[in-house]
Write a protein that holds these residues in place. Structure first.
Motif, PDB file in Angstrom:
ATOM      1  N   ASN A   1      34.925  22.359  44.505  1.00  0.00           N
ATOM      2  CA  ASN A   1      35.850  22.690  43.422  1.00  0.00           C
ATOM      3  C   ASN A   1      37.167  23.222  43.991  1.00  0.00           C
ATOM      4  O   ASN A   1      38.246  22.846  43.547  1.00  0.00           O
ATOM      5  CB  ASN A   1      35.209  23.711  42.478  1.00  0.00           C
ATOM      6  N   LYS A   2      37.060  24.079  45.013  1.00  0.00           N
ATOM      7  CA  LYS A   2      38.298  24.631  45.589  1.00  0.00           C
ATOM      8  C   LYS A   2      39.061  23.538  46.326  1.00  0.00           C
ATOM      9  O   LYS A   2      40.298  23.528  46.347  1.00  0.00           O
ATOM     10  CB  LYS A   2      37.959  25.798  46.517  1.00  0.00           C
TER      11      LYS A   2
ATOM     12  N   LYS B   1      41.162  18.416  36.374  1.00  0.00           N
ATOM     13  CA  LYS B   1      41.821  18.423  37.682  1.00  0.00           C
ATOM     14  C   LYS B   1      41.702  17.076  38.368  1.00  0.00           C
ATOM     15  O   LYS B   1      42.540  16.696  39.183  1.00  0.00           O
ATOM     16  CB  LYS B   1      41.253  19.543  38.551  1.00  0.00           C
TER      17      LYS B   1
ATOM     18  N   GLU C   1      40.847  21.678  43.801  1.00  0.00           N
ATOM     19  CA  GLU C   1      41.951  22.520  43.317  1.00  0.00           C
ATOM     20  C   GLU C   1      43.106  22.586  44.314  1.00  0.00           C
ATOM     21  O   GLU C   1      44.271  22.714  43.911  1.00  0.00           O
ATOM     22  CB  GLU C   1      41.433  23.929  43.012  1.00  0.00           C
TER      23      GLU C   1
ATOM     24  N   ASP D   1      43.484  25.256  34.627  1.00  0.00           N
ATOM     25  CA  ASP D   1      42.632  25.734  35.713  1.00  0.00           C
ATOM     26  C   ASP D   1      43.121  27.143  36.045  1.00  0.00           C
ATOM     27  O   ASP D   1      44.328  27.365  36.225  1.00  0.00           O
ATOM     28  CB  ASP D   1      42.803  24.795  36.926  1.00  0.00           C
ATOM     29  N   SER D   2      42.199  28.111  36.093  1.00  0.00           N
ATOM     30  CA  SER D   2      42.624  29.518  36.129  1.00  0.00           C
ATOM     31  C   SER D   2      43.518  29.830  37.331  1.00  0.00           C
ATOM     32  O   SER D   2      44.478  30.603  37.204  1.00  0.00           O
ATOM     33  CB  SER D   2      41.406  30.437  36.123  1.00  0.00           C
ATOM     34  N   GLU D   3      43.213  29.197  38.486  1.00  0.00           N
ATOM     35  CA  GLU D   3      43.996  29.480  39.701  1.00  0.00           C
ATOM     36  C   GLU D   3      45.423  28.949  39.551  1.00  0.00           C
ATOM     37  O   GLU D   3      46.393  29.618  39.900  1.00  0.00           O
ATOM     38  CB  GLU D   3      43.349  28.823  40.925  1.00  0.00           C
TER      39      GLU D   3
END
Ligand code: NDP
Ligand code: MG
Length: 411
Positions: A227-228, A125, A231, A150-152
């Motif tokens: 991390n968020k 990312k 993201e 990235d899962s999201e």
């Protein structure tokens, strides 16, 4: 036809998950190239198992690694350092590059893969956080395909209309009615702990993620919710949206991996067990599907699914990421660099977990002041960054500043 795959960052957590899927589908995928950095014994074992044609290691390890492969009667071209990674990323034999190197170290090879028009499965990312506009332009100009691991982001991608997925229409096309994206976050190991408890947290407490098993750096980032934040920036670039069009919601069960909200009130969500093999298998086979070895979600066993608004005082890194995205690319580069330095200092037990947000915030302030004061520089905090060299300069400056802030915390 067999897809030839290069797994950059093969020795890491994403590397493990990717290779386990590839091992299950040998007819569809050929492991053409691998890379490793510190864990070369593991890389050697992977070479024995997958017999890649090429492998990249650090520059000073090339001869030793090549001799070791030769002794084991393995024919494999060993390349070294950044040039070696770039060479593999642009290799005409490679169809798909899995970009799974951690941190800024993964940027250049991902950009090279984009310029070479590859199909890129993006885990790194940081490449978008640092070089979002450059990367998206390289993808577009060179006919590359960028699929998020990235899962999201993979969840959001799956919930978008096929026309938007395939760039046949823009996400902004009002007739498709996309209102907002919702990124879910687990909240990490400190969701139900106080700020005080975060302040005194040990490294082992911080990396103990409740739902996901991941590398050390991203685990610390999950504990701070940086991390968020990363993201959020990643999503802005990937999906061409402003940060105000992306909400973050804590969902401690990590079953709903993210959502797209439509103008008619529909929320489309992608659900599944928290296992990275799902998004990786999706991206590998897209638009088809393959098995991933993932346990089916037992809906009868699921308890309630909760959704909670994040506390931005406790998770200050998330707030910083939003502010950095509003400021522009120089700020997102600086934030990423500062965070890498701060996380490393935390892992070395030099600073506390809550110092990470403090250091990141101070570096952003200093970089902002420096940028405002320096009118002669051909870019400002809101300006566009044109080359990888521009990015590297800002990254370096921010790292130096972050080291100073770490020293300040130590004194
Ligand atoms: P790991 O730490 O487990 O693996 C990192 C990989 O990068 C390893 O192969 C490592 O080599 C390699 N590497 C480290 N430093 C360098 C360097 N300087 N030059 C070249 N290679 C290097 O990380 P993860 O697999 O967890 O994460 C990889 C990326 O994927 C990150 O960007 C992360 O944010 C992202 N991601 C990860 C998820 C996960 O579930 N793990 C989920 C979503 C995204 P070696 O091990 O040999 O030192
Ligand atoms: Mg994620």
């Amino acid at each position: 036809m067999t897809q030839r795959i290069a797994v950059l960052g093969a020795t890491g957590s994403i590397g493990d998950s990717t290779l386990s899927i590839l091992a299950d589908h040998p007819k569809q995928y050929q492991v053409y190239a691998l890379s490793g950095h510190g864990r070369l014994d593991k890389l050697f074992e992977l070479c024995q198992q997958f017999k890649p044609s090429r492998v990249a290691v650090p520059e000073d390890k090339v001869d030793e690694f090549a001799a070791r492969l030769q002794q084991a009667n393995l024919t494999c071209d060993v390349v070294g350092g950044q040039a070696g990674l770039d060479d593999i990323a642009a290799d005409t034999e490679v169809d798909t590059v899995v970009a799974a190197i951690v941190g800024a170290a993964g940027l250049a090879s991902t950009l090279t893969a984009a310029k070479a028009g590859k199909r890129i499965l993006l885990a790194n990312k940081e490449a978008l956080v640092m070089a979002g506009s450059l990367m998206m332009k390289a993808v577009k100009d060179n006919g590359a395909t960028l699929l998020p691991l990235d899962s999201e982001h993979n969840a959001i991608f799956q919930c978008l209309p096929p026309e938007v997925q395939q760039h046949n229409t823009q996400i902004h096309d009002a007739s498709y009615g996309i209102n907002k994206l919702w990124l879910t976050a687990s909240g990490g190991p400190f969701l139900y702990k106080s700020l005080q408890q975060m302040q005194t947290a040990s490294v082992s407490e911080a990396v103990k993620h409740p739902n996901w098993s991941m590398g050390q750096k991203i685990s610390v980032d999950s504990a701070t919710m940086m991390n968020k934040g990363l993201e959020l920036i990643e999503a802005c670039h990937l999906f061409d949206l402003a940060e105000s069009q992306i909400n973050v919601v804590i969902h401690p069960q990590s079953i709903v991996h993210s959502m797209v909200e439509y103008c008619d009130g529909s929320f489309l969500a992608q659900m599944g067990s928290p296992d990275m093999r799902t998004p990786i298998a999706h991206a590998l086979a897209y638009p088809k599907r393959i098995t991933a070895g993932v346990k089916s979600l037992d809906l009868y066993q699921l308890s309630a699914l909760e959704f909670i608004k994040p506390d931005l005082e406790k998770f200050a890194c998330l707030k910083l990421a939003r502010e950095a995205m509003q400021s522009g690319q120089e700020a997102t580069i600086a934030l990423n660099a500062a965070n890498e330095v701060a996380v490393e200092a935390f892992i070395k037990e030099q600073v506390s977990l809550t110092d990470i947000a403090l250091i990141n915030g101070r570096v952003l302030d200093t970089m902002h002041q420096r940028s405002s004061a320096n009118q002669s520089v051909d870019r400002d905090f809101r300006g566009s960054i044109r080359t990888l060299d521009d990015i590297v300069i800002i990254d370096k400056l921010a790292r130096i500043q972050a080291q100073k802030e770490v020293a300040q915390c130590l004194s």
